[in-house]
Write a protein that holds these residues in place. Sequence first.
Motif, PDB file in Angstrom:
ATOM      1  N   ARG A  52      21.007  77.262 -26.121  1.00 44.89           N
ATOM      2  CA  ARG A  52      22.408  77.392 -26.534  1.00 44.89           C
ATOM      3  C   ARG A  52      23.135  78.417 -25.666  1.00 44.89           C
ATOM      4  O   ARG A  52      22.565  79.434 -25.309  1.00 44.89           O
ATOM      5  CB  ARG A  52      22.484  77.892 -27.974  1.00 44.89           C
ATOM      6  CG  ARG A  52      21.946  76.951 -29.005  1.00 44.89           C
ATOM      7  CD  ARG A  52      21.862  77.696 -30.349  1.00 44.89           C
ATOM      8  NE  ARG A  52      21.594  76.799 -31.444  1.00 44.89           N
ATOM      9  CZ  ARG A  52      22.499  76.366 -32.298  1.00 44.89           C
ATOM     10  NH1 ARG A  52      23.747  76.751 -32.208  1.00 44.89           N
ATOM     11  NH2 ARG A  52      22.172  75.553 -33.271  1.00 44.89           N
ATOM     12  N   ALA A  53      24.385  78.111 -25.389  1.00 44.06           N
ATOM     13  CA  ALA A  53      25.297  79.053 -24.727  1.00 44.06           C
ATOM     14  C   ALA A  53      26.670  78.775 -25.321  1.00 44.06           C
ATOM     15  O   ALA A  53      27.437  77.970 -24.802  1.00 44.06           O
ATOM     16  CB  ALA A  53      25.294  78.868 -23.222  1.00 44.06           C
ATOM     17  N   GLY A  54      26.938  79.366 -26.472  1.00 43.78           N
ATOM     18  CA  GLY A  54      28.194  79.104 -27.170  1.00 43.78           C
ATOM     19  C   GLY A  54      28.219  77.678 -27.677  1.00 43.78           C
ATOM     20  O   GLY A  54      27.312  77.247 -28.383  1.00 43.78           O
ATOM     21  N   THR A  55      29.229  76.921 -27.262  1.00 47.27           N
ATOM     22  CA  THR A  55      29.353  75.534 -27.721  1.00 47.27           C
ATOM     23  C   THR A  55      28.618  74.547 -26.815  1.00 47.27           C
ATOM     24  O   THR A  55      28.672  73.348 -27.051  1.00 47.27           O
ATOM     25  CB  THR A  55      30.839  75.118 -27.824  1.00 47.27           C
ATOM     26  OG1 THR A  55      31.445  75.244 -26.543  1.00 47.27           O
ATOM     27  CG2 THR A  55      31.572  75.952 -28.858  1.00 47.27           C
ATOM     28  N   VAL A  56      27.941  75.050 -25.797  1.00 45.64           N
ATOM     29  CA  VAL A  56      27.147  74.189 -24.919  1.00 45.64           C
ATOM     30  C   VAL A  56      25.694  74.233 -25.405  1.00 45.64           C
ATOM     31  O   VAL A  56      25.086  75.289 -25.491  1.00 45.64           O
ATOM     32  CB  VAL A  56      27.236  74.635 -23.449  1.00 45.64           C
ATOM     33  CG1 VAL A  56      26.318  73.791 -22.573  1.00 45.64           C
ATOM     34  CG2 VAL A  56      28.667  74.555 -22.955  1.00 45.64           C
ATOM     35  N   ILE A  57      25.186  73.056 -25.738  1.00 44.32           N
ATOM     36  CA  ILE A  57      23.831  72.924 -26.259  1.00 44.32           C
ATOM     37  C   ILE A  57      23.054  72.020 -25.316  1.00 44.32           C
ATOM     38  O   ILE A  57      23.514  70.926 -24.990  1.00 44.32           O
ATOM     39  CB  ILE A  57      23.823  72.287 -27.672  1.00 44.32           C
ATOM     40  CG1 ILE A  57      24.852  72.938 -28.599  1.00 44.32           C
ATOM     41  CG2 ILE A  57      22.418  72.291 -28.263  1.00 44.32           C
ATOM     42  CD1 ILE A  57      24.581  74.359 -28.977  1.00 44.32           C
ATOM     43  N   GLN A  58      21.890  72.495 -24.863  1.00 46.49           N
ATOM     44  CA  GLN A  58      21.014  71.659 -24.044  1.00 46.49           C
ATOM     45  C   GLN A  58      19.797  71.301 -24.887  1.00 46.49           C
ATOM     46  O   GLN A  58      19.123  72.178 -25.414  1.00 46.49           O
ATOM     47  CB  GLN A  58      20.586  72.386 -22.779  1.00 46.49           C
ATOM     48  CG  GLN A  58      21.726  72.584 -21.814  1.00 46.49           C
ATOM     49  CD  GLN A  58      21.253  73.121 -20.488  1.00 46.49           C
ATOM     50  OE1 GLN A  58      20.128  72.893 -20.061  1.00 46.49           O
ATOM     51  NE2 GLN A  58      22.132  73.850 -19.811  1.00 46.49           N
ATOM     52  N   VAL A  59      19.563  70.002 -25.007  1.00 49.00           N
ATOM     53  CA  VAL A  59      18.448  69.496 -25.792  1.00 49.00           C
ATOM     54  C   VAL A  59      17.416  68.931 -24.820  1.00 49.00           C
ATOM     55  O   VAL A  59      17.693  67.961 -24.119  1.00 49.00           O
ATOM     56  CB  VAL A  59      18.916  68.396 -26.775  1.00 49.00           C
ATOM     57  CG1 VAL A  59      17.762  67.936 -27.651  1.00 49.00           C
ATOM     58  CG2 VAL A  59      20.084  68.894 -27.627  1.00 49.00           C
ATOM     59  N   VAL A  60      16.242  69.557 -24.755  1.00 44.13           N
ATOM     60  CA  VAL A  60      15.191  69.123 -23.836  1.00 44.13           C
ATOM     61  C   VAL A  60      14.435  67.963 -24.479  1.00 44.13           C
ATOM     62  O   VAL A  60      13.802  68.127 -25.517  1.00 44.13           O
ATOM     63  CB  VAL A  60      14.221  70.276 -23.514  1.00 44.13           C
ATOM     64  CG1 VAL A  60      13.158  69.820 -22.520  1.00 44.13           C
ATOM     65  CG2 VAL A  60      14.981  71.486 -22.976  1.00 44.13           C
ATOM     66  N   VAL A  61      14.545  66.777 -23.856  1.00 51.17           N
ATOM     67  CA  VAL A  61      13.923  65.572 -24.414  1.00 51.17           C
ATOM     68  C   VAL A  61      12.938  64.911 -23.455  1.00 51.17           C
ATOM     69  O   VAL A  61      12.331  63.897 -23.797  1.00 51.17           O
ATOM     70  CB  VAL A  61      14.991  64.545 -24.856  1.00 51.17           C
ATOM     71  CG1 VAL A  61      15.781  65.056 -26.030  1.00 51.17           C
ATOM     72  CG2 VAL A  61      15.892  64.153 -23.707  1.00 51.17           C
ATOM     73  N   GLY A  62      12.780  65.446 -22.263  1.00 48.59           N
ATOM     74  CA  GLY A  62      11.865  64.855 -21.300  1.00 48.59           C
ATOM     75  C   GLY A  62      12.534  63.767 -20.475  1.00 48.59           C
ATOM     76  O   GLY A  62      13.760  63.629 -20.469  1.00 48.59           O
ATOM     77  N   PRO A  63      11.719  62.962 -19.789  1.00 55.41           N
ATOM     78  CA  PRO A  63      12.260  61.977 -18.842  1.00 55.41           C
ATOM     79  C   PRO A  63      13.060  60.841 -19.471  1.00 55.41           C
ATOM     80  O   PRO A  63      13.683  60.069 -18.760  1.00 55.41           O
ATOM     81  CB  PRO A  63      11.013  61.438 -18.134  1.00 55.41           C
ATOM     82  CG  PRO A  63       9.884  61.738 -19.054  1.00 55.41           C
ATOM     83  CD  PRO A  63      10.269  62.976 -19.800  1.00 55.41           C
TER      84      PRO A  63
END
Length: 76
Positions: A52-63
Amino acid sequence: MDKAEAIVKALGGSANILEIEPCATRLRTEVEDETLVNDAALKAAGAYGVMRAGTVIQVVVGPEADVIASDIDDIL
């Protein structure tokens, strides 16, 4: 519920998602209200991690990021 639907719900629902795009192994998202994002539900949906970085969310899901992003676009 499939993985894309579970991720949308965990991100606070389709109304909360402003943008979503795939990266090599992640879904890069921008949400309206980051407090609606449920990290535990994202992991239960198959995410390996959440950043998370504020309203930016990175979801790690793989390839499979491209496929999931496409499925999410269909939902949205």
